[in-house]
Structures are given as structure tokens and as C-alpha cells.
Design a protein around this motif. Sequence first.
Motif, short mmCIF file in Angstrom:
data_model
loop_
_atom_site.label_atom_id
_atom_site.label_comp_id
_atom_site.label_asym_id
_atom_site.label_seq_id
_atom_site.Cartn_x
_atom_site.Cartn_y
_atom_site.Cartn_z
N UNK A 1 -19.87 -53.28 24.97
CA UNK A 1 -19.68 -53.55 26.40
C UNK A 1 -21.00 -53.37 27.15
N UNK A 2 -21.74 -52.30 26.81
CA UNK A 2 -23.03 -52.06 27.46
C UNK A 2 -23.95 -53.27 27.30
N UNK A 3 -24.10 -53.71 26.05
CA UNK A 3 -25.00 -54.83 25.77
C UNK A 3 -24.50 -56.10 26.45
N UNK A 4 -23.19 -56.36 26.33
CA UNK A 4 -22.63 -57.59 26.91
C UNK A 4 -22.83 -57.64 28.42
N UNK A 5 -22.63 -56.51 29.09
CA UNK A 5 -22.74 -56.53 30.55
C UNK A 5 -24.15 -56.87 30.97
N UNK A 6 -25.14 -56.36 30.20
CA UNK A 6 -26.53 -56.65 30.56
C UNK A 6 -26.86 -58.13 30.28
N UNK A 7 -26.42 -58.61 29.12
CA UNK A 7 -26.66 -60.01 28.77
C UNK A 7 -26.03 -60.93 29.81
N UNK A 8 -24.82 -60.60 30.19
CA UNK A 8 -24.10 -61.41 31.18
C UNK A 8 -24.85 -61.44 32.51
#
Lengths: 268, 261
Positions: free
Chosen positions: A11-18
Motif C-alpha cells: 500500500x505504501x509503495x502503491x500510494x506513492x506510485x499513484x
Amino acid sequence: MVSAKYKNHAITVSSIVLFGLLWELVASIEIVDKALFPPMSAILGRFFEMLGKGDGTAPSYLMLRHIGATLFGLLAGFFLAALVSSAIGLLMGINALVYQWLRPIITMFMVVPNIATVPVIILWFGLGMKTVIIIVIMGASFPIIYTAAAGVQSIPQKMIWAAQTAGATRWQILRTVVIPGSLPYLIAGHKLALGRAWRAVIAAEIFASTAYGIGFMIYDARTFFDTESMFAGIVVVGLIGLMLENVIFKYLEQNTVVRWGTTTEKRI
Amino acid sequence: MPETNQVKIEAEGVRKIYNEGLTNEVDAIADVTLKIRDGEFVALLGPSGCGKSTFLYMVGGFEQVTAGSLTLDHKPIKGPGSNRGIVFQEYVLFPWRTVFNNIAYGLHLRNESKQQIDEKVSRLVTMIGLEGFEEQYPHSLSGGMQQRVAIARAMAYDPDVLLMDEPFGALDAQTRSLMIQDLARVHRETAKTTLFVTHSVEEAILLSDRVFLFSARPSRIKKIFDIDLPYPRSVTDDAFIDIQKLVLNELSEEVGNDIDH
């Protein structure tokens, strides 16, 4: 447990990528001039360009030099502040008289914005790393002092009594009860302090740096209307900040307050 | 209980006033005079807020007497020390220490050898029935288990006197009656002088050799009951019920007084 941990990382990585993708999208619509609001791809492009060997016009590994200077100033200031301020805070928590006398002074200094002290620190110590470190120390100290004192005061009187009855000396009480007992507060205070230290180091570099440092880089890029470099600097600060927070504090918390069930934060 | 008549703790005209001379002055204890014999199990019983815990804290050395004398082994009590062990209602275990290391706390302070510590702690762990929980942290244990650890922690360094401040007050009824049985057994095995503060008449009679009834604040010793019942005691025994009536009658007078104030 393990799967939950990986889920959180994901979730951490995805939120930043998004967030990055959203940025890219907004920039590509060109509501704002690209020169003022460069797309994320250009920002990252500039970042990797500066990370590598230069093309001759700029020094090679420039980004690494900037990051290195900033991290050095940040961490040197932060650790010095941690050491001194933890001691002051613990002392305030232990001794009511020290607390009563120091609290007004510390409260007064705490409301003064860090940046207000920068000009005078420059006058005293000149431009350069020394000044940057001093400004970081001043920025990071107060949250640590406050929370360390609060941490000591949070220890139940009866816990001290239990230790005394078991035969603990003052020094043993400090080591075996006061320090571990205030650790949840100390950790929260140091997290806060690291955030303050980031602000301080960037502000200090803008005014007091002469060659390297992300703050210096951002400010320097302004001269050339180089928004890509400016944003690259901002992105780097954010990413490194996130990494430090996740690596240092998560590890520390897992092995102390989370294991003991004394964490001050709700677990998600 | 080994019948020795040696006096362990002696209070002579003990008085306690908190914040003397200030607007928030509290007259906690008016006059407590008593003798507790070596190896005796004594309950300090009284209405809530009567100063029985204050008296216990003075024996613990955490609070100073305002007037009178309070001695342990005929020496005035000046401060806390490892000849006493303390158990609180709220357990106050060290959350950062495992069950094993909580119990071993007093032994670690004295730098006892690892072998000695292992031996003593494992004996206590067996005594309190927590085998297999040695490496757990307190927050993962139930209230009853935590209180067992607290009792073991207080006994580990072999103090002469055990001070217990409403130790079962926060436990559910079932756990409490188990703990009472276990404590009675442990006391018979170790014969440690024990001061047990409670407001439960039942607990006091089930456990004690003598019950000191404290009056409402500012407190005095209103009455002393000798509990001459064989172990194991049961709340359904006729003799138990008789004594319980006696004590309850005296206590209810004090609770009434307390409300009048």
C-alpha cells in the motif's frame, strides 16, 4: 502476520506510485506551463541525470554529493540533538525543580520558528556545514526535550516503588525503569524531531550552504529557472525522509514498544 | 505457620497527615498501634479511603509517618528496601521485561549468577503455575496471570515481609477465589510475614491469622479479630460464616460513619 506486513508495504509503495502518476497526468494536461509545473517523468529524468556521471558541464555524481551533504548535516545535527536533548528531558522529568525552571524557557524557544535564528547563526558561525548542523540541532531539540520529560512523568509512581523495594539504587532505577518506561514517548519525540530536522537542514542549506546540499541545490536551481531540478530536490527529500522513517523507526518500534505493548500509536 | 512470638513490625501511635498546614490537608491516620509477629498473615481491613493503604505504604517506606514510631525488626523504617516485597492492585509489572525477567528483577539488581537466577525463577514459575509463559511479555497475559507474576517478583529476592495492597481487587470473582487458595498455600509453604490490605471481609477471613479492622478516616485500629480456623478454609463453613457476621457488623458501623462525615 507476514502477509499483513507485505500488504502494508504494498500500500505504501502503491500510494506513492499513484501520486506520481496523478502528477504526470495533471502536468500533461498543461493547465499550468510545463516550465513551472514539469511532469514527473521529466523530474525523475533530471534526478537520474544528476545521479550519474555528468556530461562535462556539471560535476559527476552531483546528486549524490548533494544528498551526502544533506544527510550528513541532518544526521549529525539529529544525533547530537538526540543525545543532549534526551538527557535534558529525562532530567526535567526526574527533577521537578529543573522542570519548573526550564519549561518556560523551552516553551519560549519552541514557538520561535527555526528559520528566524538562521541569520544570527550565520553571523556567529559563518557559512558552511557547522552552521547547518547547529540549526538542525536547534530545530530537533525541543520536541525531544518535551517528550522525554513527559515520558518520565508517565511512569507510574508505584512502578518506581516496586523497583526501590526490590533494592534498586537511583542509577539502577534510571537504567531499568525510567529509560525503558519513557521509551514510547522518546520514540514519538524523535520521530517528530526528525521531521523538524529535515525542515531545518533544507532551510539552513538555502541560506548557509556554499556548494552542496539539497536545499542549496533547490535554491541554486531557481537562478536558472530550473524547475525540474527544484522538484527533483523536493522529491528526493520526501523519499529519503520516508525511507528513514520506515527503516529506523519501524525497526526500533517493532523491537521495543510494539513487542512490549506500550506503543503510543494505534496499530493499523 | 511456625509459632514464633517474635515481633516483626511494631507501630506505636502512628499518625499520618498529608499536606500538613496546607488547604488540602488530609488527616489520614489518627493513631495506629499494633504488633505483627514474625511469620504472621495479617489483613488490614476497612472502609475505602480509611488509610489502610497509607499504613502499608509507610511500612513499605514510601511514605513517612507524621508522628509516632514504626519499626521493622525493631529498627525505624526510613525508606524502601529489599527486606520487603510489594504487590499492588494494578500489578505494575515492567512491560519491557518478560515474565522471567520480571520475576528475576530483584536478582538481576544483585548480580546473582545466571545459574542461581534460573533456579530461583523456575521454582517460582512452578509455584505460581505459569510454566511455559516465561518468555511472554506482561501485556499478553490475563490479569490473574499478571498478578501471579507480580507476587513471584515480590518473593523472588526472598524478602522478610510481603506487602499486598488490595492485590485481588481488579480480578474477576473466579480468578480471585483461585488466587486466594494459592496465596494461602504459598503462605503456608513460605511462612512469610504478610500484610494484606483489603476491603473484602471474605478475603481477610479466608487468608489471615488476624484481621485488623481500621475505622473510617482519620483511622484507628477499631478491633482485632483472631481467625482461628484450620486450612483450607471455605466460605460455606459454619465457623467462617459466624466470624464473617461478626466482622461485617463492625465494618458496617464504620461504613455508616464514613457516609455521615
